[in-house]
Design a protein around this motif. Structure first.
Motif, PDB file in Angstrom:
ATOM      1  N   UNK A 101       0.865  -1.193   0.000  1.00 60.77           N
ATOM      2  CA  UNK A 101       0.000   0.000   0.000  1.00 60.77           C
ATOM      3  C   UNK A 101       0.898   1.238   0.000  1.00 60.77           C
ATOM      4  N   UNK A 102       0.665   2.140  -0.928  1.00 57.70           N
ATOM      5  CA  UNK A 102       1.513   3.321  -0.974  1.00 57.70           C
ATOM      6  C   UNK A 102       1.004   4.302  -2.007  1.00 57.70           C
ATOM      7  N   UNK A 103       1.664   5.449  -2.032  1.00 58.46           N
ATOM      8  CA  UNK A 103       1.248   6.528  -2.920  1.00 58.46           C
ATOM      9  C   UNK A 103       2.267   6.688  -4.040  1.00 58.46           C
ATOM     10  N   UNK A 104       1.772   6.693  -5.272  1.00 56.41           N
ATOM     11  CA  UNK A 104       2.656   6.829  -6.431  1.00 56.41           C
ATOM     12  C   UNK A 104       3.482   8.110  -6.357  1.00 56.41           C
ATOM     13  N   UNK A 105       2.977   9.117  -5.630  1.00 55.20           N
ATOM     14  CA  UNK A 105       3.665  10.408  -5.580  1.00 55.20           C
ATOM     15  C   UNK A 105       4.827  10.410  -4.600  1.00 55.20           C
TER      16      UNK A 105
END
Ligand code: SAM
Length: 227
Positions: free
Chosen positions: A91-95
């Motif tokens: 789970x994570x943010x592409x940014x």
């Protein structure tokens, strides 16, 4: 107005065994094979329910798959269990990628551009360039939603049991709200429509383009190397 409702309604994105999802895989597989000639470590960025992660694993790549949606990731993990897959779902943010620099041979970013505003896309590209190894490749596939708008406005596109009942662009056509209608319900989703222009402007800040092709009237496949 959630994307998750949209994915639930459209098996092309949520059910990796549906005809619609399989068709997306069949269309892209030959291009991935051609432009990912060496096996290695791949990041499937904004992986959704993981159909392309599993494809790449089956093709012999070592796959890490990242998404920011719990709903999509939990479906992906269920599919992974069924398939005894070793794909690592994160789970994570592409940014702001939770990976070290120079850690992937490939980053693939498939069919997700409509989620990203220019500022977000800029951060995402910067992060992709950071995590790619020198000599690595960024594989990008996207739909030019702006070009597709007139088709949607004519009401020609119908998916699953839903049809598009309203197309509501904002004043400067940077985003559009689409209303999906079925016999039972309707819901609205906001999409970014400037994706192709933003790619043209931003990708060159971080990458060298190695290949670009039009897959069909509204869809593009591109390959980049970090600068
Ligand atoms: N690549 C997959 C495929 O082709 O089936 C999924 C595509 S789906 C249309 C877009 C995905 O992008 C969704 O799963 C969504 O949760 C994810 N997403 C949107 N914004 C994101 C972000 N900032 N970071 C990570 N994932 C994101």
């Amino acid at each position: 107005m959630g994307f998750e409702k949209y994915y639930e309604a459209f098996p092309a994105y949520s059910d990796i065994y549906s005809e619609e999802y399989r068709k997306r895989i069949e269309t892209l597989e030959p291009l991935l094979l051609r432009y990912m000639p060496k096996k290695g470590r791949v990041l499937d960025l904004a992986c959704g329910t993981g159909g392309f992660s599993f494809l790449l694993e089956d093709l012999g790549f070592n796959v890490v798959a990242l998404d920011n949606s719990d709903v999509m990731l939990s479906k992906a993990k269920e599919f992974a269990k069924d398939r005894r897959s070793k794909v690592e779902f994160v789970k994570g943010d592409a940014r702001k990628l939770p990976f070290e620099e120079n850690s992937f041979d490939y980053v693939v970013f498939i069919d997700s551009l409509v989620h990203f505003e220019p500022r977000d896309l800029n951060s995402t590209f910067k992060e992709v360039a950071r995590v790619l190894k020198p000599g690595g490749r960024f594989i990008l596939q996207f739909t030019d939603l702006r070009a597709l708008l007139p088709v949607l406005t004519n009401g020609q596109i119908v998916g699953a049991e839903y049809w598009i009942s309203k197309v509501l662009p904002d004043a400067d056509e940077k985003t559009v709200v689409l209303e999906f209608q079925s016999e039972k319900e309707h819901f609205r989703v906001r999409f970014n429509v400037w994706g192709k222009t933003a790619v043209e402007l931003l990708a060159k800040l971080y990458f060298r383009q190695l290949h670009s092709e039009r897959m069909n009237e509204h869809s593009y496949f591109q390959v980049y190397a970090p600068k």
